[in-house]
Design an enzyme around this catalytic site. Structure first.
Site, PDB file in Angstrom:
ATOM      1  N   SER A 141       0.780  -1.664   0.054  1.00  0.00           N
ATOM      2  CA  SER A 141      -0.228   0.348   0.001  1.00  0.00           C
ATOM      3  C   SER A 141       1.479   1.289   0.269  1.00  0.00           C
ATOM      4  O   SER A 141       2.024   1.136   0.766  1.00  0.00           O
ATOM      5  CB  SER A 141      -0.756  -0.047   1.315  1.00  0.00           C
ATOM      6  OG  SER A 141      -1.725   1.242   1.337  1.00  0.00           O
ATOM      7  N   TYR A 153      -0.804  -1.052  10.051  1.00  0.00           N
ATOM      8  CA  TYR A 153      -1.115  -0.896   8.608  1.00  0.00           C
ATOM      9  C   TYR A 153       0.223  -0.568   7.707  1.00  0.00           C
ATOM     10  O   TYR A 153       0.316  -1.475   7.231  1.00  0.00           O
ATOM     11  CB  TYR A 153      -2.371  -0.187   8.745  1.00  0.00           C
ATOM     12  CG  TYR A 153      -2.557  -0.948   7.096  1.00  0.00           C
ATOM     13  CD1 TYR A 153      -3.536  -1.694   6.646  1.00  0.00           C
ATOM     14  CD2 TYR A 153      -2.571   0.191   5.701  1.00  0.00           C
ATOM     15  CE1 TYR A 153      -3.649  -1.847   5.617  1.00  0.00           C
ATOM     16  CE2 TYR A 153      -3.066   0.139   4.673  1.00  0.00           C
ATOM     17  CZ  TYR A 153      -3.428  -1.027   4.146  1.00  0.00           C
ATOM     18  OH  TYR A 153      -4.201  -1.286   2.766  1.00  0.00           O
ATOM     19  N   LYS A 157       2.426  -3.096   6.204  1.00  0.00           N
ATOM     20  CA  LYS A 157       2.862  -3.058   4.602  1.00  0.00           C
ATOM     21  C   LYS A 157       3.859  -3.101   3.679  1.00  0.00           C
ATOM     22  O   LYS A 157       4.522  -3.452   2.842  1.00  0.00           O
ATOM     23  CB  LYS A 157       1.603  -2.267   4.057  1.00  0.00           C
ATOM     24  CG  LYS A 157       0.218  -2.512   3.913  1.00  0.00           C
ATOM     25  CD  LYS A 157      -0.258  -3.402   3.055  1.00  0.00           C
ATOM     26  CE  LYS A 157      -2.206  -3.458   3.114  1.00  0.00           C
ATOM     27  NZ  LYS A 157      -2.282  -4.751   2.044  1.00  0.00           N
TER      28      LYS A 157
END
Length: 252
Positions: A141, A153, A157
């Site tokens: 991402s 997150y 990622k």
């Protein structure tokens, strides 16, 4: 059906980006195992593939559980054939600012994204090594570059990019490539939920994010599926260890 038909596994493929990738890989001529936490939720993706003349299998699997991963891959081998394409897409969000983020918020995101991708890649690579051919794709991402409220997150990622590059080194001699796709803002149920969480209408949220891109639009799941199709194809054999930002413009 060609005897040379390859078998692909796409995780988190019940909806959104995963579903689009599964459908595209099937359109490319691959048999596709559609994995998600609840097998029943995979029915729509499987139906879309089979109604178009493809081969697909719905498999329920929590990718963070090694036993379930082993069983899922064994089932794919038995019912579709040995997998030589893997798209690690399964993921969850537990967004919060650092001082509000719980240990469970952190652990859940790490377990699904990083541990899940590790377990799936480890289980599938054995079949790829035996075949002398493989394609592994990780869904990273733009958040890997850092994003407010996403310490968990973003870290996960970014970790996937490191994993992709490392497997490129380790598995290349076996004819296996390993790459990552880093989407920007993509219109999915997940981004709609984010809009709701921050108190914005989804259309306004999309407009806000579109204005931050060079191409002045938001992404669709099909944009990511097109990138995955390339990485998973025969012609991408000299491309490995790469991170492709599919984000409507350059990312630093």
């Amino acid at each position: 059906m060609s005897e040379q038909q390859r078998v692909a596994i796409v995780t988190g493929a019940a909806r959104g980006i995963g579903a689009a990738v599964a459908k595209r890989l099937a359109a490319d001529g691959n048999a596709v195992a559609v994995l998600d936490l609840d097998e029943a939720t995979c029915a729509e993706t499987v139906e879309a593939i089979t109604s178009a003349g493809g081969r697909a299998l719905a498999v329920g699997c929590d990718v963070s559980k090694s036993g379930q991963v082993s069983a899922a891959v064994e089932r794919v081998v038995a019912e579709l054939g040995a997998p030589t394409i893997l798209v690690n897409n399964a993921g969850v969000l537990r967004d919060n600012l650092l001082f509000k983020m719980s240990e469970d918020d952190w652990d859940t995101v790490m377990q699904v994204h990083l541990r899940g991708s590790f377990l799936m890649s480890k289980a599938c690579q054995a079949h790829m090594v035996e075949a002398g051919y493989g394609r592994i794709v990780f869904l990273s991402s733009t958040s890997a570059l850092g994003n407010r409220g996403q310490a968990n997150y973003a870290s996960a990622k970014a970790g996937l990019q490191g994993l992709a590059k490392t497997l490129a080194f380790e598995l290349g001699k076996f004819g296996i490539t390993s790459n990552a796709i880093a989407p920007g803002f993509i219109e999915t149920d997940m981004t709609a939920a984010t809009a709701a969480r921050v108190g914005m209408d989804f259309e306004e949220f999309k407009k806000f994010n579109a204005e931050k891109t060079a191409v002045n639009r938001t992404g669709k799941p099909e944009d990511i599926a097109a990138a995955a199709s390339y990485f998973c194809g025969e012609e991408a054999g000299f491309v490995s260890g790469q991170v492709l930002y599919v984000a409507g413009g350059p990312k630093n």
